[in-house]
Scaffold this motif. Structure first.
Motif, PDB file in Angstrom:
ATOM      1  N   THR A 126       0.829  -1.208   0.000  1.00  0.00           N
ATOM      2  CA  THR A 126       0.000   0.000   0.000  1.00  0.00           C
ATOM      3  C   THR A 126       0.863   1.256   0.000  1.00  0.00           C
ATOM      4  O   THR A 126       2.096   1.182  -0.102  1.00  0.00           O
ATOM      5  CB  THR A 126      -0.954  -0.024   1.220  1.00  0.00           C
ATOM      6  OG1 THR A 126      -1.944   0.989   1.045  1.00  0.00           O
ATOM      7  CG2 THR A 126      -0.214   0.204   2.528  1.00  0.00           C
ATOM      8  N   MET A 127       0.193   2.411   0.096  1.00  0.00           N
ATOM      9  CA  MET A 127       0.889   3.703   0.153  1.00  0.00           C
ATOM     10  C   MET A 127       0.206   4.556   1.225  1.00  0.00           C
ATOM     11  O   MET A 127      -0.938   4.297   1.594  1.00  0.00           O
ATOM     12  CB  MET A 127       0.812   4.417  -1.206  1.00  0.00           C
ATOM     13  CG  MET A 127       1.413   3.608  -2.336  1.00  0.00           C
ATOM     14  SD  MET A 127       1.194   4.370  -3.974  1.00  0.00           S
ATOM     15  CE  MET A 127       2.584   5.520  -4.014  1.00  0.00           C
ATOM     16  N   ALA A 128       0.909   5.581   1.710  1.00  0.00           N
ATOM     17  CA  ALA A 128       0.316   6.488   2.704  1.00  0.00           C
ATOM     18  C   ALA A 128       0.812   7.906   2.457  1.00  0.00           C
ATOM     19  O   ALA A 128       1.963   8.111   2.061  1.00  0.00           O
ATOM     20  CB  ALA A 128       0.695   6.039   4.115  1.00  0.00           C
ATOM     21  N   ALA A 129      -0.081   8.870   2.680  1.00  0.00           N
ATOM     22  CA  ALA A 129       0.284  10.284   2.510  1.00  0.00           C
ATOM     23  C   ALA A 129       0.727  10.851   3.857  1.00  0.00           C
ATOM     24  O   ALA A 129       0.038  10.679   4.863  1.00  0.00           O
ATOM     25  CB  ALA A 129      -0.902  11.068   1.969  1.00  0.00           C
ATOM     26  N   ILE A 130       1.866  11.499   3.840  1.00  0.00           N
ATOM     27  CA  ILE A 130       2.417  12.098   5.061  1.00  0.00           C
ATOM     28  C   ILE A 130       2.425  13.621   4.884  1.00  0.00           C
ATOM     29  O   ILE A 130       3.076  14.144   3.961  1.00  0.00           O
ATOM     30  CB  ILE A 130       3.863  11.601   5.332  1.00  0.00           C
ATOM     31  CG1 ILE A 130       3.965  10.068   5.175  1.00  0.00           C
ATOM     32  CG2 ILE A 130       4.354  12.085   6.692  1.00  0.00           C
ATOM     33  CD1 ILE A 130       3.067   9.261   6.074  1.00  0.00           C
ATOM     34  N   GLN A 159       4.415  17.537   1.707  1.00  0.00           N
ATOM     35  CA  GLN A 159       3.524  16.432   1.310  1.00  0.00           C
ATOM     36  C   GLN A 159       4.332  15.369   0.581  1.00  0.00           C
ATOM     37  O   GLN A 159       4.789  15.574  -0.532  1.00  0.00           O
ATOM     38  CB  GLN A 159       2.409  16.942   0.394  1.00  0.00           C
ATOM     39  CG  GLN A 159       1.341  15.877   0.157  1.00  0.00           C
ATOM     40  CD  GLN A 159       0.401  16.179  -1.015  1.00  0.00           C
ATOM     41  OE1 GLN A 159       0.379  15.446  -1.985  1.00  0.00           O
ATOM     42  NE2 GLN A 159      -0.360  17.251  -0.906  1.00  0.00           N
ATOM     43  N   LEU A 160       4.489  14.233   1.277  1.00  0.00           N
ATOM     44  CA  LEU A 160       5.277  13.140   0.722  1.00  0.00           C
ATOM     45  C   LEU A 160       4.462  11.852   0.874  1.00  0.00           C
ATOM     46  O   LEU A 160       3.879  11.622   1.923  1.00  0.00           O
ATOM     47  CB  LEU A 160       6.602  13.036   1.486  1.00  0.00           C
ATOM     48  CG  LEU A 160       7.844  12.522   0.752  1.00  0.00           C
ATOM     49  CD1 LEU A 160       9.081  12.701   1.612  1.00  0.00           C
ATOM     50  CD2 LEU A 160       7.738  11.081   0.360  1.00  0.00           C
ATOM     51  N   VAL A 161       4.410  11.050  -0.164  1.00  0.00           N
ATOM     52  CA  VAL A 161       3.712   9.764  -0.091  1.00  0.00           C
ATOM     53  C   VAL A 161       4.750   8.662   0.064  1.00  0.00           C
ATOM     54  O   VAL A 161       5.765   8.656  -0.635  1.00  0.00           O
ATOM     55  CB  VAL A 161       2.865   9.525  -1.367  1.00  0.00           C
ATOM     56  CG1 VAL A 161       2.232   8.131  -1.353  1.00  0.00           C
ATOM     57  CG2 VAL A 161       1.776  10.595  -1.489  1.00  0.00           C
ATOM     58  N   VAL A 186      -3.119   6.056   5.419  1.00  0.00           N
ATOM     59  CA  VAL A 186      -2.991   5.031   4.384  1.00  0.00           C
ATOM     60  C   VAL A 186      -3.980   5.354   3.265  1.00  0.00           C
ATOM     61  O   VAL A 186      -5.127   5.728   3.520  1.00  0.00           O
ATOM     62  CB  VAL A 186      -3.262   3.625   4.976  1.00  0.00           C
ATOM     63  CG1 VAL A 186      -3.250   2.569   3.887  1.00  0.00           C
ATOM     64  CG2 VAL A 186      -2.197   3.299   6.029  1.00  0.00           C
ATOM     65  N   LEU A 187      -3.527   5.239   2.018  1.00  0.00           N
ATOM     66  CA  LEU A 187      -4.344   5.613   0.858  1.00  0.00           C
ATOM     67  C   LEU A 187      -5.089   4.398   0.301  1.00  0.00           C
ATOM     68  O   LEU A 187      -4.606   3.270   0.400  1.00  0.00           O
ATOM     69  CB  LEU A 187      -3.448   6.209  -0.233  1.00  0.00           C
ATOM     70  CG  LEU A 187      -2.714   7.503   0.143  1.00  0.00           C
ATOM     71  CD1 LEU A 187      -1.702   7.866  -0.932  1.00  0.00           C
ATOM     72  CD2 LEU A 187      -3.688   8.659   0.356  1.00  0.00           C
ATOM     73  N   PRO A 188      -6.240   4.641  -0.325  1.00  0.00           N
ATOM     74  CA  PRO A 188      -6.994   3.519  -0.900  1.00  0.00           C
ATOM     75  C   PRO A 188      -6.437   3.104  -2.264  1.00  0.00           C
ATOM     76  O   PRO A 188      -7.063   3.270  -3.298  1.00  0.00           O
ATOM     77  CB  PRO A 188      -8.413   4.099  -1.039  1.00  0.00           C
ATOM     78  CG  PRO A 188      -8.208   5.561  -1.226  1.00  0.00           C
ATOM     79  CD  PRO A 188      -6.955   5.918  -0.483  1.00  0.00           C
ATOM     80  N   VAL A 189      -5.210   2.599  -2.252  1.00  0.00           N
ATOM     81  CA  VAL A 189      -4.588   2.144  -3.513  1.00  0.00           C
ATOM     82  C   VAL A 189      -4.295   0.652  -3.417  1.00  0.00           C
ATOM     83  O   VAL A 189      -4.177   0.107  -2.320  1.00  0.00           O
ATOM     84  CB  VAL A 189      -3.275   2.903  -3.838  1.00  0.00           C
ATOM     85  CG1 VAL A 189      -3.552   4.368  -4.110  1.00  0.00           C
ATOM     86  CG2 VAL A 189      -2.259   2.750  -2.719  1.00  0.00           C
TER      87      VAL A 189
END
Length: 293
Positions: A126-130, A159-161, A186-189
């Motif tokens: 997954t990925m997350a936006a910080i 803004q870093l993912v 956490v992003l919905p990817v």
């Protein structure tokens, strides 16, 4: 100097491209050609599909690519001094500056989408936006986590993912909140894009890219992997291969374009996300959306 920028995944919307199809024979031809190349009516999904249908991997990436490249083709005054694209948008940028032809660009984007989907299914990731932390702090925390987690998208200052295996990303989010992040979500990817977990997709795409003709571009492209002007077809090819497992250095690319004389940014494609990111780098910079008459 005019900098034209091309959006990536997430900018899709139902009805995208319909105005171009209805208003231009050239656009109509290109949409029909795309339906043939892909083997299904992507134009129909773009014009009439639901948000869910547009989120399908085989649709999303080609849809955004088509919207951007056809719009660039229809714009009266499209004469870029420099181009860049965010992740998937780099392929649109390479068609717009003449490095790739439309058909080859579309085939590569379709292949990329399928290869990424396969890599996502191979391992839960997954990925997350910080938000609200210095890049260096995020990089340091990622380095300290067990498992695969890396900075993936340097979108704009603050803004870093991050991207990686599910547990490592969740652990990093906890640590980053402790370090003072305003948000760590956490992003919905469906996968860990721009991380080492995309290696199987990179290998698959490398073969396709190496079999494709890359021409001398009309103007430099500022590529995600290196964040600087590139004009050599061979270098462009290599950076495009590296892009799947390397971070998207968008903040750095925008700064490099400004340093090299960009005085205006025009976003070509659906949405206005990139205009917002450019403004976060320099709020005085003029930004606009590409349009056709």
């Amino acid at each position: 100097m005019k900098a034209y920028v091309f959006p990536g995944q997430g900018a899709q919307f139902s009805g995208m491209g319909k105005d171009m199809y209805d208003g231009s024979d050239r656009a109509k031809d290109l949409f029909k050609k795309a339906d043939e190349i892909l083997g299904f009516e992507i134009s129909k999904v773009m014009f009439e599909g639901s948000a869910e249908e547009l989120k399908e991997t085989k649709v999303t990436q080609p849809a955004i690519f088509l919207h951007s490249t056809i719009l660039a083709e229809l714009m009266d005054d499209f004469n870029p001094d420099m181009v860049a694209g965010h992740s998937l948008g780099e392929f649109s940028a390479l068609v717009a500056n003449g490095t790739l032809n439309f058909e080859d660009g579309l085939k590569l984007v379709s292949k990329r989408a399928m290869a990424m989907q396969k890599a996502c299914e191979a391992e839960p990731s997954t990925m997350a936006a910080i938000l609200g932390l210095e890049d260096e702090v995020v990089e340091k925390v990622c380095n300290e986590i067990d498992g695969v987690v890396v900075p993936a998208n340097y979108n704009c200052p603050g803004q870093l993912v991050i991207s990686g295996s599910v547990k490592a990303v969740e652990d990093a989010c906890e640590k980053l909140k402790e370090a003072g992040a305003k948000r760590a979500m956490v992003l919905p990817v469906g996968g860990a894009f721009h991380s080492p977990l995309m290696e199987p997709a990179r290998v698959e795409l490398e073969k396709a890219i190496n079999e494709t003709t890359f021409n001398q571009p009309k103007c430099p492209v500022y590529q995600n992997a290196v964040a600087k002007a590139v004009s050599s077809p061979e270098e462009i090819k290599q950076n495009l291969i590296d892009q799947l497992t390397a971070p998207v250095k968008w903040t750095q690319s925008v700064k490099a374009m400004m340093e090299d004389g960009a005085s205006e940014f025009i976003e070509v494609g659906p949405g206005k996300v990139l205009q917002g990111l450019v403004k976060k780098v320099d709020r005085k910079m003029p930004v606009s959306s590409g349009s056709f008459e």
